[in-house]
Design an enzyme around this catalytic site. Sequence first.
Site, short mmCIF file in Angstrom:
data_model
loop_
_atom_site.label_atom_id
_atom_site.label_comp_id
_atom_site.label_asym_id
_atom_site.label_seq_id
_atom_site.Cartn_x
_atom_site.Cartn_y
_atom_site.Cartn_z
N ASP A 192 1.22 -1.23 0.53
CA ASP A 192 -0.44 -0.01 -0.18
C ASP A 192 0.80 0.95 -0.01
O ASP A 192 1.46 0.53 0.52
CB ASP A 192 -1.26 -0.07 0.89
CG ASP A 192 -2.03 0.47 1.08
OD1 ASP A 192 -3.40 0.40 0.99
OD2 ASP A 192 -2.13 1.66 0.97
N ASP A 214 4.11 2.74 -4.52
CA ASP A 214 2.67 3.74 -4.96
C ASP A 214 2.66 2.75 -6.27
O ASP A 214 3.99 2.71 -7.09
CB ASP A 214 3.52 4.70 -5.27
CG ASP A 214 2.52 5.91 -5.84
OD1 ASP A 214 2.10 5.42 -6.85
OD2 ASP A 214 3.19 7.06 -5.82
N ASN A 247 -5.40 -4.37 -7.25
CA ASN A 247 -6.10 -3.70 -6.35
C ASN A 247 -6.38 -2.27 -5.99
O ASN A 247 -7.59 -2.01 -5.99
CB ASN A 247 -6.29 -4.79 -5.50
CG ASN A 247 -7.69 -3.99 -4.55
OD1 ASN A 247 -8.69 -4.28 -4.80
ND2 ASN A 247 -6.85 -4.13 -3.51
N TYR A 280 -13.06 7.94 -13.34
CA TYR A 280 -13.93 6.56 -12.89
C TYR A 280 -14.13 5.37 -13.31
O TYR A 280 -13.13 5.36 -13.65
CB TYR A 280 -14.47 6.84 -11.70
CG TYR A 280 -14.43 5.34 -10.07
CD1 TYR A 280 -13.24 5.52 -9.41
CD2 TYR A 280 -15.62 4.62 -10.78
CE1 TYR A 280 -13.36 4.03 -8.48
CE2 TYR A 280 -15.09 3.24 -9.71
CZ TYR A 280 -14.53 3.16 -8.55
OH TYR A 280 -14.29 2.15 -8.10
N1 LIG Z 1 -15.50 0.68 -2.26
C1 LIG Z 1 -16.52 0.55 -3.70
O1 LIG Z 1 -18.16 0.13 -3.41
C2 LIG Z 1 -16.24 -0.11 -4.28
C3 LIG Z 1 -16.93 -1.14 -5.79
C4 LIG Z 1 -15.80 -1.43 -7.02
C5 LIG Z 1 -14.57 -1.50 -7.10
N2 LIG Z 1 -14.13 -0.99 -6.05
C6 LIG Z 1 -12.25 -0.42 -6.34
O2 LIG Z 1 -11.71 -1.54 -5.14
C7 LIG Z 1 -10.47 -0.57 -4.70
C8 LIG Z 1 -10.57 -1.22 -3.77
O3 LIG Z 1 -10.90 0.26 -3.44
P1 LIG Z 1 -11.73 0.17 -1.74
O4 LIG Z 1 -13.35 0.15 -1.93
O5 LIG Z 1 -11.30 -1.38 -0.67
O6 LIG Z 1 -11.27 1.31 -0.66
P2 LIG Z 1 -9.84 1.21 0.27
O7 LIG Z 1 -9.68 2.53 0.79
O8 LIG Z 1 -10.38 0.61 1.62
O9 LIG Z 1 -8.37 0.38 -0.09
C9 LIG Z 1 -7.87 0.52 -1.70
C10 LIG Z 1 -7.15 0.77 -0.95
O10 LIG Z 1 -5.74 1.24 -2.06
C11 LIG Z 1 -4.57 2.19 -1.44
N3 LIG Z 1 -4.39 3.10 -2.35
C12 LIG Z 1 -4.57 4.01 -2.81
N4 LIG Z 1 -3.41 5.28 -3.94
C13 LIG Z 1 -2.54 3.89 -3.83
C14 LIG Z 1 -0.77 3.88 -4.88
N5 LIG Z 1 -1.02 4.65 -5.35
N6 LIG Z 1 -0.51 2.94 -4.39
C15 LIG Z 1 -0.67 2.19 -3.84
N7 LIG Z 1 -1.88 2.08 -3.54
C16 LIG Z 1 -2.76 2.68 -3.62
C17 LIG Z 1 -5.08 2.96 -0.15
O11 LIG Z 1 -3.87 3.44 0.90
C18 LIG Z 1 -5.93 2.18 0.37
O12 LIG Z 1 -5.27 1.25 1.23
C19 LIG Z 1 -10.57 0.49 -5.99
O13 LIG Z 1 -9.76 0.21 -6.39
C20 LIG Z 1 -12.06 0.58 -5.88
O14 LIG Z 1 -12.27 1.59 -6.97
C21 LIG Z 1 -14.47 -0.30 -4.65
#
Ligand SMILES: NC(=O)c1ccc[n+]([C@@H]2O[C@H](COP(=O)([O-])OP(=O)(O)OC[C@H]3O[C@@H](n4cnc5c(N)ncnc54)[C@H](O)[C@@H]3O)[C@@H](O)[C@H]2O)c1
Length: 272
Positions: free
Chosen positions: A37, A63, A90, A156
């Site tokens: 992360d 990153d 992810n 997005y």
């Molecule tokens: N939560 C939802 O409703 C949802 C629905 C569909 C898709 N998603 C997708 O699922 C994925 C995970 O999201 P989530 O909901 O678990 O959110 P989350 O914020 O809980 O987890 C995402 C993680 O990615 C990390 N991150 C962000 N930018 C980064 C980078 N440049 N390098 C490394 N790490 C980085 C963040 O610090 C965070 O810990 C995302 O791509 C999101 O778009 C989420």
Amino acid sequence: MQIQSGQVAVITGGASGIGYGLAEALAARGVRVVISDIRADGLAEAATALRETGAEVTAVVADVSDESSVRALAEATLAAYGRVDLVCNNAGVVCPAAPMWEQDARTWQRMIGIKMLGVIHGVKAFAPLLIAQGAGHILNTASSGGLAPLPSRTPYTGTMHAVVGLTETLDLELKQQSPNLGATVLCPGLVDTPLGRNSAALGAITPPPADAPAPSMRTLAAARGGILSPREVAEAALTAIEVDRVHTAPGAGVADRAQARVDALLSDLAAD
Ligand SMILES: NC(=O)c1ccc[n+]([C@@H]2O[C@H](COP(=O)([O-])OP(=O)(O)OC[C@H]3O[C@@H](n4cnc5c(N)ncnc54)[C@H](O)[C@@H]3O)[C@@H](O)[C@H]2O)c1
């Protein structure tokens, strides 16, 4: 690919939400996990919590928008375990809500950098390792917003559509190398994660005022039982990997929205 005890999985965005759910689900099956992360503090907490469940965990700050950082993640994985079986690209953030013509260039660059190039860097760094082993799988997290239009979020939804499309082609390319290789794209509906809070902490969106009401879409979805837990999403993804499906889209109404898009597309094409 069958998921088995002793395998090694790498998960970007593993400190939170869906990535953490994937780490939990994989560790529960005896898989050794490398969680990565950009948020070092969140990552350390996640690694501690996973270890308390008995998981074998390595934590690597990286990153995904930086190719050399993702290459270093692959090197750290090989240094720790000497192999990798599953790569979960992810990590992600959300963008501000606005029509396309009002989304600024920095938002586009951020979303392309994290969501698209993040996945591309993961594939470039890890696919050669899977190919050399002759087996393995890549899981790319997109969204239901990658299967159908999502007004007010073009940076997005545009990058998520790209992740869906590139995963479909990646799967074919990997299978040309070996039938034991493949790729799956995860396109969930609404998931109960701190995506908004983490996106704000990373500067991707403006944090809502402390006294702002809860977002109406999330409240509505929760009231309808339409919001998934990260662990439910993770289990759906692992099932799809095990039966070698290219798409998995857990969540109420996601398949219907995808169906509407495909119907509209085919109807337009039939008119040519
Ligand atoms: N939560 C939802 O409703 C949802 C629905 C569909 C898709 N998603 C997708 O699922 C994925 C995970 O999201 P989530 O909901 O678990 O959110 P989350 O914020 O809980 O987890 C995402 C993680 O990615 C990390 N991150 C962000 N930018 C980064 C980078 N440049 N390098 C490394 N790490 C980085 C963040 O610090 C965070 O810990 C995302 O791509 C999101 O778009 C989420």
